[in-house]
Design a protein around this motif. Structure first.
Motif, PDB file in Angstrom:
ATOM      1  N   ASP A   1       5.124  -5.943  -2.982  1.00  0.00           N
ATOM      2  CA  ASP A   1       4.862  -5.465  -4.343  1.00  0.00           C
ATOM      3  C   ASP A   1       5.213  -3.988  -4.475  1.00  0.00           C
ATOM      4  N   LEU A   2       4.811  -3.186  -3.497  1.00  0.00           N
ATOM      5  CA  LEU A   2       5.109  -1.754  -3.549  1.00  0.00           C
ATOM      6  C   LEU A   2       6.613  -1.505  -3.455  1.00  0.00           C
ATOM      7  N   TYR A   3       7.302  -2.276  -2.619  1.00  0.00           N
ATOM      8  CA  TYR A   3       8.743  -2.076  -2.498  1.00  0.00           C
ATOM      9  C   TYR A   3       9.456  -2.455  -3.794  1.00  0.00           C
TER      10      TYR A   3
ATOM     11  N   GLN B   1       8.205  -2.315  -6.736  1.00  0.00           N
ATOM     12  CA  GLN B   1       7.891  -1.292  -7.723  1.00  0.00           C
ATOM     13  C   GLN B   1       8.758  -0.053  -7.543  1.00  0.00           C
ATOM     14  N   THR B   2       8.872   0.411  -6.293  1.00  0.00           N
ATOM     15  CA  THR B   2       9.668   1.625  -6.080  1.00  0.00           C
ATOM     16  C   THR B   2      11.142   1.367  -6.369  1.00  0.00           C
TER      17      THR B   2
ATOM     18  N   HIS C   1      -1.379   4.432  -8.707  1.00  0.00           N
ATOM     19  CA  HIS C   1      -0.144   4.292  -9.481  1.00  0.00           C
ATOM     20  C   HIS C   1      -0.395   3.503 -10.762  1.00  0.00           C
TER      21      HIS C   1
ATOM     22  N   ALA D   1      -2.366   1.609   1.474  1.00  0.00           N
ATOM     23  CA  ALA D   1      -1.458   0.927   0.551  1.00  0.00           C
ATOM     24  C   ALA D   1      -2.191   0.517  -0.725  1.00  0.00           C
TER      25      ALA D   1
ATOM     26  N   VAL E   1      -2.558   3.594  -2.903  1.00  0.00           N
ATOM     27  CA  VAL E   1      -1.294   3.925  -3.571  1.00  0.00           C
ATOM     28  C   VAL E   1      -1.093   3.037  -4.794  1.00  0.00           C
ATOM     29  N   ALA E   2      -1.264   1.730  -4.610  1.00  0.00           N
ATOM     30  CA  ALA E   2      -1.056   0.793  -5.718  1.00  0.00           C
ATOM     31  C   ALA E   2      -2.063   1.037  -6.841  1.00  0.00           C
TER      32      ALA E   2
ATOM     33  N   LEU F   1       6.679   6.598  -7.639  1.00  0.00           N
ATOM     34  CA  LEU F   1       6.273   6.300  -6.266  1.00  0.00           C
ATOM     35  C   LEU F   1       7.212   7.002  -5.298  1.00  0.00           C
TER      36      LEU F   1
END
Length: 442
Positions: free
Chosen positions: A294-296, A298-299, A226, A219, A222-223, A310
């Protein structure tokens, strides 16, 4: 196997450490503090050999905004000696940041800051360490028909040299794990080399990254990718439906307590397995909930704006990777339908974790004296000493590779300070004495 002969005058160390990562740095600190208290007659002589040219701990993952997953109080010393001058708080004071850190109201420092602390601590005991020295072999030394010493062969730029020890402490750490059939290359990376490899892409315009894995490192990769490469698509591939949050609640965290090691060591094998199953989500293939959120966010934001960079290919796995000078093609298969998707990317990053190094692999003939359990695993006593037959009298201690006997904290920072204290106590209980750097002649 060699034998002590008349006139043999090789210097003997009470303890030789293989590796000088955080665990053996903590060991060196414990020895330093003991020697300062004990004085000359009670001191323990030690030497640590590290193949890296300088101290380094997961340098490839020192992402600038990544934080530790353990409290700063679980540093190299505090749980063993809260008054130690080697603590994280003393480090902060030396850097002029103690008040700022307190005002930050956070138990979890940046990973780059904690690495700097580890370097600071290692430098304070570097007189015990030799960097750029790789241990390439260990040979038992007979004395009166028993193995009393171990000769450690070390390779450096100057060539080979031999050091004799009454005891060993092995802290060689973990090795990056890659799936079967996948080899690292210019475009196929392991997460351990992320920052160094990503730096080589500066000035280029990568269009797609693929990150394989569902844990914290995956994770974070990925962050990071990106954010660092705003023109690139980042595809996350994992077999789960989504990232699973780490259980860091107060009760679950008791699995990392020093007392939990006693419980685990004494438990029957079936209970050991259940404990690992129950509490694997405190450490394995899990992600901090804040990063998941945070990733959710962002997507979802990208979906709203219509510019999606993403992508999450869940319930899927990579079945083949083909690297060419220009790109790498990954075959992604759905675990539900079996449908295959072919993705061309600039880089595939495998955040597939680490595997333990065989702690007995360097011991040569001495390994034959080490006892194993019914499953072929090395037997380890509660004091982290390898169980051996009566023919080997010197001690071989393990810092890592003891998960099957001591539980989940085997390779983690959480119990390091306590562990090295227990190893030190074991050495003292077994009558390790000083004056060992003097030549022993027979």
């Amino acid at each position: 196997m060699s034998q002590v002969l008349p006139g043999d005058a090789l210097p003997v160390h009470d303890l030789i450490g293989i590796g000088f990562g955080p665990s053996n740095v903590a060991m060196a600190i414990a020895l330093s503090e003991h020697n300062a208290r004990a004085g000359g007659q009670g001191a323990i002589s030690a030497r640590f050999f590290e193949q890296q040219p300088r101290f380094g701990w997961h340098r490839g993952m020192l992402i600038d905004d990544a934080t530790m997953q353990v409290s700063f109080l679980k540093d190299l010393v505090t749980l063993r000696n809260p008054a130690s001058e080697f603590s994280f708080l003393c480090y902060l004071q030396s850097k002029g940041r103690l008040i700022d850190f307190i005002n930050h109201k956070n138990l979890f420092p940046l990973r780059v800051e904690f690495h700097d602390y580890l370097e600071w601590a290692a430098a304070k005991v570097e007189g015990m360490a030799s960097y750029g020295h790789e241990v390439v072999g260990v040979a038992p030394v007979l004395c009166d028909d028993a193995v009393e010493y171990l000769d450690v062969t070390v390779r450096s730029e100057e060539g080979l040299e031999v050091h004799r020890a009454r005891n060993l402490v092995i802290g060689t750490g973990l090795r990056p794990f890659m799936p079967e059939g996948v080899e690292r290359g210019d475009r196929v990376w392991h997460t351990s080399e992320l920052l160094a490899k990503a730096g080589q892409l500066e000035g280029t315009s990568p269009s797609r990254f693929i990150v394989v894995g569902a844990g914290q490192s995956a994770a974070e990769n990925v962050a990071y990718l990106h954010r660092r490469f705003p023109g690139a698509e980042v595809c996350a591939v994992f077999s789960r439906y989504g990232y699973s949050p780490a259980d860091d609640s107060g009760f679950a965290n008791r699995i990392f307590d020093p007392a939990a090691v006693d419980d685990y060591f004494a438990a029957p094998e079936d209970v050991k397995r259940r404990l690992m199953d129950y509490h694997g989500n405190t450490n394995y293939s899990v992600v901090d909930i804040d990063l998941i959120d945070d990733l959710y966010r962002q997507t979802y934001r990208e979906k709203v704006l219509g510019a999606e960079r993403l992508r999450f290919l869940n319930v899927s796995r990579i079945t083949e990777v083909k690297e060419t000078p220009a790109q790498v093609r990954a075959t992604v298969r759905s675990l539900v339908t079996g449908e295959e998707t072919f993705l061309d990317a600039d880089v595939v990053v495998f955040a597939t974790g680490y595997s333990p190094v065989d702690p007995i692999g360097l011991l040569g003939e001495a390994a034959g004296h080490c006892l194993r359990d019914d499953e072929g695993r090395v037997r380890v006593e509660r004091d982290y000493r390898v169980a051996t037959d009566p023919g080997l009298r010197c001690g071989i201690y393990l810092q890592g590779g003891t998960e099957h006997t001591h539980g989940i904290t085997s390779s983690l920072l959480s119990n390091t300070a306590i562990r090295v204290g227990e190893i030190l106590d074991s050495l003292l209980d077994r009558g390790v004495t000083s004056a060992s750097t003097e030549a022993m002649t027979y």
